[in-house]
Enzyme design. Structure first.
Site, short mmCIF file in Angstrom:
data_model
loop_
_atom_site.label_atom_id
_atom_site.label_comp_id
_atom_site.label_asym_id
_atom_site.label_seq_id
_atom_site.Cartn_x
_atom_site.Cartn_y
_atom_site.Cartn_z
N TYR A 166 2.01 -79.58 77.51
CA TYR A 166 1.65 -78.37 78.01
C TYR A 166 0.38 -77.96 77.66
O TYR A 166 0.02 -76.91 78.55
CB TYR A 166 2.69 -77.10 78.04
CG TYR A 166 3.99 -77.26 78.37
CD1 TYR A 166 4.71 -78.47 79.02
CD2 TYR A 166 5.17 -76.37 78.06
CE1 TYR A 166 6.12 -78.59 79.64
CE2 TYR A 166 6.05 -76.38 78.74
CZ TYR A 166 6.31 -78.34 78.94
OH TYR A 166 8.06 -77.64 79.90
N ASP B 175 16.78 -73.77 77.80
CA ASP B 175 17.44 -73.09 79.11
C ASP B 175 19.62 -73.43 78.99
O ASP B 175 20.22 -73.11 79.58
CB ASP B 175 16.84 -73.56 80.07
CG ASP B 175 16.10 -72.51 80.70
OD1 ASP B 175 15.60 -71.77 79.99
OD2 ASP B 175 15.44 -72.42 81.35
N ASP C 185 11.65 -76.15 76.20
CA ASP C 185 12.10 -75.92 76.86
C ASP C 185 13.01 -76.05 78.00
O ASP C 185 13.69 -75.07 78.26
CB ASP C 185 10.91 -76.04 77.78
CG ASP C 185 10.34 -75.32 79.19
OD1 ASP C 185 11.18 -74.17 79.12
OD2 ASP C 185 9.96 -75.25 80.00
N LYS D 255 11.98 -87.94 70.48
CA LYS D 255 11.95 -89.09 71.12
C LYS D 255 11.55 -90.49 70.24
O LYS D 255 11.14 -90.79 70.75
CB LYS D 255 11.86 -89.20 72.72
CG LYS D 255 12.04 -90.35 73.69
CD LYS D 255 13.47 -90.16 74.24
CE LYS D 255 13.59 -91.25 74.43
NZ LYS D 255 15.13 -91.31 74.77
N ASP E 240 17.71 -87.08 74.53
CA ASP E 240 19.09 -87.53 75.44
C ASP E 240 19.78 -87.38 75.18
O ASP E 240 20.88 -86.25 75.47
CB ASP E 240 18.46 -88.17 76.26
CG ASP E 240 18.39 -90.04 75.45
OD1 ASP E 240 17.87 -89.65 73.91
OD2 ASP E 240 18.39 -91.01 75.82
#
Ligand code: NAD
Length: 357
Positions: free
Chosen positions: A143, A252, A248, A192, A224
């Site tokens: 980001y 959620d 992020d 990852k 994942d």
């Protein structure tokens, strides 16, 4: 007597109503556990735009920097929806996080026994309870990395860069290890590393730090797999530490498993003990001023403040226990009401938690 200086950023919509209830509970905790609290109110968001023309006046930043901790309600509302970019109320929120150097976002996702029916997963998956803490890096990664658009051989393209320096990983991992020490002693680091170089540095760094925290059990999961495990068997998790983008998404996902938006607190932390504590929900302009908003997320944010910024662990535990007691006694605001329970207003919920405390 120890006195803590707290800046209150009530903000917009339901912000003032829910912060008032949290202050009520914090004052009760102060009396019970022998400390004092001195409050300073400062403006942020739409309320600040109306009063000063900008969403984050310098006086607000100064007040927060001079405090032991900051409690925020929420910002935003229909009135300011027409504004753009840095003029918007939400710019105040991003601005205060940056001004206070808050690089770690802690988001608990907890299911309280009496609210189990709000969880979208099967009861046998959840078991007796679920209590997860997502520690998300907040100021680095993709980001904030180099980005752009270009045309290559006549083809339009765009790119964003996942970039992490070792010190950035070290400081977020430290917060995660310390958090795990204050909780169940189990840490899952999410990356990852089978594909991304930045993830390999992330994993190496976490492994190096693990030597300094022998009490913490460290596991690594690919993002994942983590997303899958979170709905397959959330009970296996205690603390998760993630990069900005992975956190992020996972925070959620975890909050949806917990079910009720009005119940979830959060903390944003920096290098020192100063933190910003706020509910994860917004300003709920659709129900503002009607004494029906759920103040529990904000009250639980105060418990986090006591635990992570003020080191008043007993008071933090007691507030969380008081919230559980109130729920066990069948008291509910409208958003978490189910048949057979008693519906009460924002004020009465604050009173009930203070009384249980
Ligand atoms: P929201 O979280 O404010 O509301 C979503 C829904 O949940 C609404 O129906 C609302 O009534 C309900 N809700 C939220 N909190 C509740 C509570 N404590 N008790 C009972 N019900 C509750 O999200 P939104 O509607 O997308 O956004 C409204 C405004 O809030 C927008 O201006 C948005 O930009 C802002 N916002 C602010 C923050 C923040 O300050 N951290 C976060 C998200 C959204």
């Amino acid at each position: 007597m120890k006195t803590y200086n707290i800046t209150l950023l009530k903000g917009d919509g339901i912000g003032p109503e829910i912060v008032d209830q949290a202050v009520k509970v914090l004052n009760t905790a102060a009396n019970k556990f022998g400390f004092a609290v001195h409050y300073t109110e400062a403006l942020i968001g739409g309320a600040a735009i109306d009063a000063t023309g900008e969403p984050l006046p310098q006086a607000t930043v100064d007040s927060c920097l001079a405090s032991d901790s900051v409690l925020l309600g929420a910002v935003g509302g229909y009135k300011w929806d027409g504004l753009t970019g840095k003029q918007r109320p939400e710019a105040g929120l991003l601005g205060i996080r940056a001004a206070l150097g808050l690089f770690a976002n802690l988001r608990p996702a907890k299911i309280y026994g009496p609210l189990k029916s709000a969880c979208p997963l099967r009861p046998d998956i959840i078991g007796d309870s679920m209590d997860i803490m997502v520690v998300r890096e907040l100021t680095g990664g993709i980001y904030f990395g180099e980005r752009g658009r270009k045309t290559v051989d006549g083809v339009e393209a765009a790119y964003d860069t996942e970039y992490y320096s070792k010190p950035e990983i070290t400081r977020i991992a430290k917060v995660a290890f310390e958090t795990a020490m204050k909780r169940g002693g189990k840490l899952h680091s999410i990356d990852k590393a089978n594909v991304l170089e930045s993830s390999r540095l992330w994993r190496e760094t976490v492994n190096e730090m693990a030597a300094s925290y022998p009490q913490v059990e460290v596991n690594h999961l690919y993002i994942d797999n983590a997303a899958m495990q979170l709905v397959r068997d959330p009970k296996q998790f205690d603390v998760l530490v993630t990069s900005n983008i992975f956190g992020d998404i996972l925070s959620d996902e975890a909050s949806q498993i917990a079910g009720s938006i009005g119940m979830l607190a959060s903390a944003s932390l920096g290098e020192g003990s100063l933190g910003l504590y706020e509910p994860i929900h917004g300003s709920a302009p659709d129900i503002a001023g009607r004494n029906i908003a759920n103040p529990l997320a904000t009250i639980l944010s105060v418990a986090m403040m006591l635990r992570y910024s003020l080191d008043e662990l007993e008071a933090a535990d007691a507030i969380e226990k008081a919230v559980e007691t109130v729920l066990e006694n069948g008291l509910r605001t409208a958003d978490i009401y189910t048949e057979g329970t008693q519906k009460i207003g924002t004020d009465a919920m604050g009173d009930a938690v203070a009384a249980a405390l």
